[in-house]
Design a protein around this motif. Sequence first.
Motif, PDB file in Angstrom:
ATOM      1  N   GLY A  31      -2.351 -11.820  -1.452  1.00 26.87           N
ATOM      2  CA  GLY A  31      -3.061 -10.598  -1.095  1.00 26.87           C
ATOM      3  C   GLY A  31      -2.198  -9.431  -0.669  1.00 26.87           C
ATOM      4  O   GLY A  31      -2.716  -8.334  -0.409  1.00 26.87           O
ATOM      5  N   VAL A  32      -0.886  -9.606  -0.605  1.00 30.17           N
ATOM      6  CA  VAL A  32      -0.005  -8.546  -0.120  1.00 30.17           C
ATOM      7  C   VAL A  32      -0.010  -7.330  -1.044  1.00 30.17           C
ATOM      8  O   VAL A  32      -0.143  -6.189  -0.584  1.00 30.17           O
ATOM      9  CB  VAL A  32       1.434  -9.084   0.091  1.00 30.17           C
ATOM     10  N   SER A  33       0.114  -7.541  -2.332  1.00 29.68           N
ATOM     11  CA  SER A  33       0.173  -6.415  -3.274  1.00 29.68           C
ATOM     12  C   SER A  33      -1.083  -5.557  -3.176  1.00 29.68           C
ATOM     13  O   SER A  33      -1.008  -4.330  -3.096  1.00 29.68           O
ATOM     14  CB  SER A  33       0.343  -6.915  -4.711  1.00 29.68           C
ATOM     15  N   GLU A  34      -2.236  -6.210  -3.160  1.00 31.64           N
ATOM     16  CA  GLU A  34      -3.507  -5.488  -3.074  1.00 31.64           C
ATOM     17  C   GLU A  34      -3.637  -4.766  -1.732  1.00 31.64           C
ATOM     18  O   GLU A  34      -4.147  -3.639  -1.686  1.00 31.64           O
ATOM     19  CB  GLU A  34      -4.683  -6.463  -3.272  1.00 31.64           C
ATOM     20  N   LEU A  78       3.369  -2.204 -10.357  1.00 33.36           N
ATOM     21  CA  LEU A  78       2.349  -2.534 -11.362  1.00 33.36           C
ATOM     22  C   LEU A  78       0.934  -2.335 -10.828  1.00 33.36           C
ATOM     23  O   LEU A  78       0.004  -2.104 -11.609  1.00 33.36           O
ATOM     24  CB  LEU A  78       2.516  -3.982 -11.834  1.00 33.36           C
ATOM     25  N   VAL A  79       0.766  -2.419  -9.504  1.00 38.72           N
ATOM     26  CA  VAL A  79      -0.560  -2.247  -8.901  1.00 38.72           C
ATOM     27  C   VAL A  79      -0.614  -1.028  -7.971  1.00 38.72           C
ATOM     28  O   VAL A  79      -1.508  -0.920  -7.127  1.00 38.72           O
ATOM     29  CB  VAL A  79      -1.012  -3.527  -8.151  1.00 38.72           C
ATOM     30  N   GLY A  80       0.340  -0.116  -8.114  1.00 42.17           N
ATOM     31  CA  GLY A  80       0.347   1.099  -7.298  1.00 42.17           C
ATOM     32  C   GLY A  80       0.667   0.840  -5.842  1.00 42.17           C
ATOM     33  O   GLY A  80       0.144   1.522  -4.957  1.00 42.17           O
ATOM     34  N   ALA A  81       1.548  -0.145  -5.578  1.00 43.22           N
ATOM     35  CA  ALA A  81       1.802  -0.549  -4.196  1.00 43.22           C
ATOM     36  C   ALA A  81       3.278  -0.501  -3.817  1.00 43.22           C
ATOM     37  O   ALA A  81       3.661  -1.018  -2.770  1.00 43.22           O
ATOM     38  CB  ALA A  81       1.265  -1.959  -3.980  1.00 43.22           C
TER      39      ALA A  81
END
Length: 186
Positions: A31-34, A78-81
């Motif tokens: 869940g870190v990336s999100e 890749l996920v805007g993070a």
Amino acid sequence: MQKAVFFDRDGVINRDYGYVGTLERFEFLPGVSEALAELKKLGYITILVTNQSGIARGLYTVDDFDTVTEFMQGQLDLVGAKFDGVYFCPHHPNATVAEFRCDCTCRKPKPEMFLWAQKEFDIDMEHSIMVGDHATDLQAAQAANVKTLVLVGEHITSEHKLMPQALVYENMPQFVAALKNQSISL
């Protein structure tokens, strides 16, 4: 001025296997990336501040750290993070690698990495947050005038005894949910 969330790396962003200096040992926590992407949507810049004494101990090199950082940043992008800033301390007073043996001003619990970021990004420290898994992370943030202190990860029970004023969450997604729901006042 910008508001920021500062993060320790090992144990907060990735699993802490001890001296994570190679890609084989780097694994994001669930869940870190999100969670990082959500913080950006909430208007925060994200800053990584990490002690990397494995460099001073000769367990891996600055180039190895850079390789891991490039991989981490690429995956987060890749996920805007992607982190807006990455600061690290390669020093240790008892280093086996002579060039990194010193009592520096950047090794947490000292605040220098925070002050570098504050200057580079014009950060409003009083309305910023530190997320770490050890008291030294939070002590460094306090010394840099970061008012909101958050503990996450495996060490929270013992570390909370050292920093009882810290907010405690099991993981990053829980912390971000609380921030989003305005359960955390800045």
